[in-house]
Write a protein that holds these residues in place. Structure first.
Motif, mmCIF file in Angstrom:
data_model
loop_
_atom_site.group_PDB
_atom_site.id
_atom_site.type_symbol
_atom_site.label_atom_id
_atom_site.label_comp_id
_atom_site.label_asym_id
_atom_site.label_seq_id
_atom_site.Cartn_x
_atom_site.Cartn_y
_atom_site.Cartn_z
ATOM 1 N N LEU A 458 0.831 -1.206 0.000
ATOM 2 C CA LEU A 458 0.000 0.000 0.000
ATOM 3 C C LEU A 458 0.865 1.256 0.000
ATOM 4 N N LEU A 459 1.918 1.256 0.813
ATOM 5 C CA LEU A 459 2.805 2.414 0.851
ATOM 6 C C LEU A 459 3.510 2.601 -0.490
ATOM 7 N N ALA A 460 3.923 1.494 -1.107
ATOM 8 C CA ALA A 460 4.561 1.588 -2.422
ATOM 9 C C ALA A 460 3.570 2.065 -3.474
ATOM 10 N N PHE A 461 2.314 1.616 -3.370
ATOM 11 C CA PHE A 461 1.284 2.050 -4.321
ATOM 12 C C PHE A 461 1.065 3.557 -4.230
ATOM 13 N N ILE A 462 0.999 4.081 -3.008
ATOM 14 C CA ILE A 462 0.804 5.524 -2.823
ATOM 15 C C ILE A 462 1.981 6.295 -3.416
ATOM 16 N N ALA A 463 3.206 5.804 -3.180
ATOM 17 C CA ALA A 463 4.387 6.487 -3.720
ATOM 18 C C ALA A 463 4.357 6.506 -5.245
ATOM 19 N N ALA A 464 4.020 5.368 -5.867
ATOM 20 C CA ALA A 464 3.979 5.306 -7.332
ATOM 21 C C ALA A 464 2.802 6.110 -7.886
ATOM 22 N N TRP A 465 1.668 6.095 -7.207
ATOM 23 C CA TRP A 465 0.491 6.842 -7.651
ATOM 24 C C TRP A 465 0.756 8.348 -7.608
ATOM 25 N N ASN A 466 1.518 8.795 -6.597
ATOM 26 C CA ASN A 466 1.772 10.224 -6.420
ATOM 27 C C ASN A 466 2.948 10.741 -7.255
ATOM 28 N N GLU A 467 3.753 9.872 -7.837
ATOM 29 C CA GLU A 467 4.987 10.286 -8.505
ATOM 30 C C GLU A 467 4.690 11.290 -9.618
ATOM 31 N N PHE A 468 5.467 12.364 -9.638
ATOM 32 C CA PHE A 468 5.173 13.477 -10.554
ATOM 33 C C PHE A 468 6.324 13.799 -11.498
ATOM 34 N N LEU A 469 7.555 13.846 -10.996
ATOM 35 C CA LEU A 469 8.677 14.315 -11.805
ATOM 36 C C LEU A 469 8.937 13.408 -13.004
ATOM 37 N N PHE A 470 9.068 12.094 -12.778
ATOM 38 C CA PHE A 470 9.306 11.177 -13.890
ATOM 39 C C PHE A 470 8.138 11.196 -14.872
ATOM 40 N N ALA A 471 6.909 11.234 -14.342
ATOM 41 C CA ALA A 471 5.737 11.246 -15.224
ATOM 42 C C ALA A 471 5.689 12.518 -16.061
ATOM 43 N N LEU A 472 6.088 13.629 -15.473
ATOM 44 C CA LEU A 472 6.103 14.894 -16.208
ATOM 45 C C LEU A 472 7.181 14.903 -17.282
ATOM 46 N N THR A 473 8.288 14.234 -17.028
ATOM 47 C CA THR A 473 9.444 14.282 -17.929
ATOM 48 C C THR A 473 9.386 13.222 -19.024
ATOM 49 N N PHE A 474 8.917 12.021 -18.705
ATOM 50 C CA PHE A 474 9.006 10.901 -19.633
ATOM 51 C C PHE A 474 7.730 10.650 -20.426
ATOM 52 N N THR A 475 6.685 11.434 -20.193
ATOM 53 C CA THR A 475 5.475 11.315 -21.014
ATOM 54 C C THR A 475 5.197 12.656 -21.677
ATOM 55 N N LEU A 476 4.775 12.596 -22.910
ATOM 56 C CA LEU A 476 4.546 13.807 -23.694
ATOM 57 C C LEU A 476 3.095 13.939 -24.128
ATOM 58 N N SER A 477 2.517 12.863 -24.603
ATOM 59 C CA SER A 477 1.152 12.921 -25.122
ATOM 60 C C SER A 477 0.142 12.870 -23.982
ATOM 61 N N THR A 478 -1.014 13.448 -24.219
ATOM 62 C CA THR A 478 -2.077 13.479 -23.213
ATOM 63 C C THR A 478 -2.525 12.067 -22.838
ATOM 64 N N GLU A 479 -2.515 11.156 -23.801
ATOM 65 C CA GLU A 479 -3.015 9.802 -23.566
ATOM 66 C C GLU A 479 -2.097 8.985 -22.663
#
Length: 536
Positions: A458-479
């Motif tokens: 559960l703690l790992a799920f929350i950390a991965a669900w909340n992750e922002f920097l990698f998601a902002l950097t490594f994804t470009l398209s809205t989908e």
């Protein structure tokens, strides 16, 4: 497990250090030349860059002030919840609400509450006569960093309280009984008995919280973007790497950030009042977000908690005008995949590190702990290269790999502690029956470790669900975006307004499942941390 950890943490960090000695540019990563220490001590190097030192000062001020306040408040909250009371479960649940809310959501909620014209904070301060004019909390250079600190304190105090509560619950009851028989005053009991016994736990909590505060990115980025008055070292690094595409210079800043973090490593009425304050402070921002999400566009300008004309229009428009359902699915797939991989790898690693005696085991454990010190931006350029080499840029697989760096060290450490407590006789009996390691771990040990596995997952799920920097950097398209990035980038039809209603609706949708999960498993989380600390 070590190979995976080396691939997702060690290699990107080494590549970042390598790039810091070059003039590499993000637009042409294959064309670079060695310039050695020019990025550090050259005429235009970091050590002469006023913006860099400003970011250093902001980061140190943020970390020092927020950790100090969170430690004091966390200790107070832990002492409150540790007292026998019928309301203990309610208080513990209320305490965990801010921690369960994703950081991006917290930033958006508080940005709305602190809005200079329509924010509920200014409304009540004016109504009570505490201020005479609206305050631009996040735009005023003298107040913006302080406002971010307050939001971080609200968000992270439950984490400190949770760790300190685990230490409090390990204090022998005999100590308190003897003090009560001798008539020792309550404050003396706290100063002479409680505080010395929980000091190691507080020290561990402060160290881990300080490590996290020094690499702060998402809260500052969402609330004030790249403002010089609040820009942290992590925000500065990403700005150089991604916005200015200066891979070499940004990698040098990331390397300095990594070594900075590594250096830091080396009575009843009163009870009711405190409990009520805890519940109010923890739950009110979420309630206000729910209230705002049910208001019309004109109703948002009124700070009333109960909407005059509740409407679901914000929720309908969110899914109609944005691919938000797809973003939710992306987050679920990434977080679920990261948890599954982390638990499978961690269970095997925990068995080897917790049950098998071999030379170098302590060094391996320290290596895994060291991986948890890596700030995300310290591995950003190396991770970017790895993602491009694997052909996963703008693909959820990139986030699956990158997020392992956040969850794997933590899950290994927690499960190793639990694995060590299992009776050795079970392993001996299994060996006599010819049971293999996989069967031993997943068929014999795992049922006994189930509470720890659920809490850790559960703690790992929350950390991965909340992750922002990698998601902002490594994804470009809205989908391909996950929900933290989707919320941060929600836009209005007009460039002159912010869609606060849609933002609050998205925040509620993202937050409520996490809050419900934390509330459902709160006993497992607390007992897991407590039991894991007995022999750890």
């Amino acid at each position: 497990m070590l190979a995976v950890l080396a691939a997702v943490a060690g290699w990107p960090l080494l590549r970042t250090m390598f790039f810091s000695l070059t003039d590499a540019h993000l637009s042409q990563p294959a064309r670079w030349q060695f310039i050695w220490l020019e990025n550090y001590i050259g005429q235009y190097g970091l050590l002469l860059d006023r913006d860099w030192w400003g970011a250093v000062g902001n980061t140190l001020a943020f970390a020092s002030l927020s950790v100090a306040l969170e430690t004091l408040l966390g200790l107070s909250v832990a002492l409150l919840i540790n007292q026998p009371s019928r309301a203990r479960t309610l208080l513990r649940a209320a305490m965990l609400v801010p921690w369960a809310i994703p950081t991006v959501v917290s930033a958006k909620m508080w940005s709305w509450m602190l809005h200079d014209q329509f924010g509920v904070v200014n409304h009540y301060l004016l109504q009570w006569g505490w201020i005479h004019a609206p305050i631009a909390w996040t735009a005023d250079p003298s107040l913006s960093l302080f406002a971010i600190v307050l939001v971080d304190v609200w968000k992270t105090t439950p984490f400190m309280a949770l760790l300190i509560l685990a230490a409090l619950q390990m204090v022998p009851a005999d100590c308190y009984e003897a003090a009560r028989v001798d008539g020792v005053p309550a404050f003396t009991v706290f100063r002479r008995i409680t505080l010395p016994l929980i000091s190691p736990g507080i020290a561990v909590a402060v160290v881990f919280r300080m490590l996290d505060a020094l690499r702060v990115f998402d809260l500052i980025y969402v609330m004030t973007s790249n403002s010089r008055d609040t820009r942290s070292m992590s925000v500065f690094v990403r700005e150089q790497l991604i916005d200015f595409q200066q891979t070499g210079y940004g990698s040098a800043a990331a390397t300095l950030l990594f070594f900075t973090i590594a250096a830091v490593t080396i009575r009843r009425l009163g009870y009711i009042a405190a409990a009520s304050l805890l519940v109010f402070v923890s739950v009110f921002p979420l309630l206000y977000a729910i209230s705002s999400s049910l208001k019309t566009r004109t109703g948002l300008f009124s700070p009333e908690l109960i909407p005059a004309r509740p409407t679901l229009a914000n929720y309908v428009s969110l899914f109609r005008e944005q691919p938000f359902a797809h973003n939710l699915l992306n987050s679920l797939l990434v977080a679920g995949g990261v948890v599954a991989l982390s638990l499978v790898l961690s269970l095997m690693a925990a068995w080897a590190l917790g049950r098998v005696q071999f030379r170098g085991r302590g060094a391996l454990l320290m290596t895994i702990l060291a991986a948890s010190m890596f700030p995300q931006v310290a591995v950003l350029s190396g991770m970017f290269e790895l993602v491009r080499w694997l052909g996963l840029y703008d693909h959820l697989g990139a986030l699956l790999i990158a997020d392992l760096m956040l969850t794997l060290p933590f899950t290994v450490w927690v499960l190793v502690t639990f694995m060590r407590q299992l009776p050795k006789e079970l392993e001996e009996a299994a060996a006599m029956d010819g049971v293999g390691p996989l069967t031993l771990v997943f068929r014999i040990f795992m049922p006994l470790l189930w509470p720890a596995v659920v809490a850790t997952g559960l703690l790992a799920f929350i950390a991965a669900w909340n992750e922002f920097l990698f998601a902002l950097t490594f994804t470009l398209s809205t989908e391909q975006r996950t929900v933290p990035v989707a919320i941060a980038l929600i836009s209005a039809p007009s460039s002159f307004e912010l869609p606060w209603g849609a933002l609050m609706a998205a925040s509620v949708i993202v937050t409520l499942p996490l809050v419900l999960l934390v509330l459902a498993f709160q006993r497992l989380i607390v007992s897991g941390l407590t039991q894991g600390a007995v022999k750890g």
